[in-house]
Write a protein that holds these residues in place. Structure first.
Motif, short mmCIF file in Angstrom:
data_model
loop_
_atom_site.label_atom_id
_atom_site.label_comp_id
_atom_site.label_asym_id
_atom_site.label_seq_id
_atom_site.Cartn_x
_atom_site.Cartn_y
_atom_site.Cartn_z
N ALA A 159 13.63 62.40 98.51
CA ALA A 159 14.61 63.01 97.93
C ALA A 159 15.33 63.88 99.05
O ALA A 159 14.73 64.03 100.14
CB ALA A 159 14.31 64.31 97.01
N THR A 160 16.65 64.08 99.09
CA THR A 160 17.54 64.60 100.11
C THR A 160 17.69 66.03 100.03
O THR A 160 18.55 66.76 100.83
CB THR A 160 18.91 63.75 100.39
OG1 THR A 160 19.54 63.79 99.12
CG2 THR A 160 18.72 62.43 100.83
N ASP A 161 16.84 66.71 99.09
CA ASP A 161 16.92 68.14 98.93
C ASP A 161 16.13 68.95 99.71
O ASP A 161 15.71 68.26 100.90
CB ASP A 161 16.52 68.35 97.46
CG ASP A 161 14.84 68.06 96.98
OD1 ASP A 161 14.58 67.45 98.07
OD2 ASP A 161 14.71 68.24 95.95
N CYS A 176 13.80 66.89 102.65
CA CYS A 176 13.98 67.13 104.02
C CYS A 176 12.86 67.74 104.95
O CYS A 176 12.56 67.59 106.06
CB CYS A 176 15.17 68.23 104.32
SG CYS A 176 16.79 67.44 103.82
N LYS A 177 12.01 68.87 104.17
CA LYS A 177 11.15 69.46 104.82
C LYS A 177 9.86 68.10 105.14
O LYS A 177 9.03 68.12 106.07
CB LYS A 177 10.41 70.28 104.05
CG LYS A 177 9.23 71.20 104.68
CD LYS A 177 8.88 72.18 103.72
CE LYS A 177 7.53 72.99 104.20
NZ LYS A 177 7.03 74.08 103.40
N PHE A 178 9.70 67.36 103.96
CA PHE A 178 8.63 65.98 104.24
C PHE A 178 8.95 65.32 105.31
O PHE A 178 8.11 64.84 106.05
CB PHE A 178 8.71 65.51 102.81
CG PHE A 178 8.19 64.13 102.95
CD1 PHE A 178 6.49 63.82 102.97
CD2 PHE A 178 9.03 62.87 103.05
CE1 PHE A 178 6.19 62.61 102.98
CE2 PHE A 178 8.36 61.63 103.20
CZ PHE A 178 6.91 61.38 103.08
N GLY A 181 6.80 65.55 110.85
CA GLY A 181 7.29 65.01 109.57
C GLY A 181 6.89 63.55 109.44
O GLY A 181 6.81 63.07 110.28
N TYR A 182 7.24 62.96 108.19
CA TYR A 182 7.17 61.75 107.74
C TYR A 182 7.87 60.63 108.80
O TYR A 182 7.19 59.60 109.37
CB TYR A 182 7.48 61.43 106.45
CG TYR A 182 7.35 59.75 106.28
CD1 TYR A 182 6.32 59.11 105.67
CD2 TYR A 182 8.65 58.94 106.17
CE1 TYR A 182 6.43 57.83 105.27
CE2 TYR A 182 8.62 57.82 105.89
CZ TYR A 182 7.31 57.13 105.55
OH TYR A 182 7.30 55.64 105.27
N VAL A 183 9.31 60.86 109.22
CA VAL A 183 10.11 59.86 110.02
C VAL A 183 9.35 59.93 111.46
O VAL A 183 9.28 58.85 112.01
CB VAL A 183 11.30 60.52 110.17
CG1 VAL A 183 12.25 59.66 111.00
CG2 VAL A 183 12.15 60.17 108.84
N ALA A 184 8.94 61.07 112.30
CA ALA A 184 8.31 61.18 113.40
C ALA A 184 6.96 60.30 113.47
O ALA A 184 6.90 59.56 114.43
CB ALA A 184 8.26 62.56 113.91
N MET A 185 6.14 60.74 112.39
CA MET A 185 4.82 60.13 112.36
C MET A 185 5.09 58.60 112.18
O MET A 185 4.34 57.82 112.75
CB MET A 185 4.22 60.65 111.05
CG MET A 185 3.88 62.33 111.48
SD MET A 185 2.82 62.42 112.80
CE MET A 185 1.27 62.57 112.16
#
Length: 129
Positions: free
Chosen positions: A72-74, A78-80, A86-90
């Motif tokens: 979700a983009t809520d 965003c926190k995830f 966070g998920y993207v960096a990992m």
């Protein structure tokens, strides 16, 4: 204290290099398949070959903007996804490590072949003397 490495023959070292090529291919295929699958699902990840090094292409992984991330983009989404852990960096770090491992395996195989060539050349030189 130095380690001693014993090589029975140049042919044996070349055979080991061929096995290492197989490991490289398996790791490369696995990481590429993971990247392609995540990309199809909308992950904001980009992997770009940055040239060649040895017998494998170096790949640089980074994050990009995605209009359709699989979360979700809520605020919770965003926190995830964002931040150092966070998920993207990992995901970027994990995929970069996989691509780097594959490249290292290919370079090992290339080095093994070069060592076999050197060993064979030394043997041939000794036989002529």
């Amino acid at each position: 204290m130095a380690q001693v490495i014993t090589v029975d023959s140049a042919a044996g070292l070349r055979a080991a290099a061929t096995e290492m090529d197989g490991v490289y291919e398996a790791v490369s295929h696995t990481v590429t398949t993971l990247y392609e699958t995540l990309t199809r699902l909308g992950d904001p990840i980009c992997a770009v070959p940055s040239g060649t090094s040895g017998s494998a292409s170096a790949t640089v992984v980074s994050s990009t903007d995605s209009t359709r991330p699989p979360w979700a983009t809520d605020a919770t989404g965003c926190k995830f996804a964002t931040g150092a852990s966070g998920y993207v960096a990992m995901s970027v770090d994990l995929l970069q490590g996989g691509f780097d491992l594959a490249q290292t395996l290919a370079e090992f195989a290339k080095g093994m072949r070069q060592a076999a060539d050197g060993l064979q050349g030394a043997d041939e030189y000794s036989a002529r003397r």
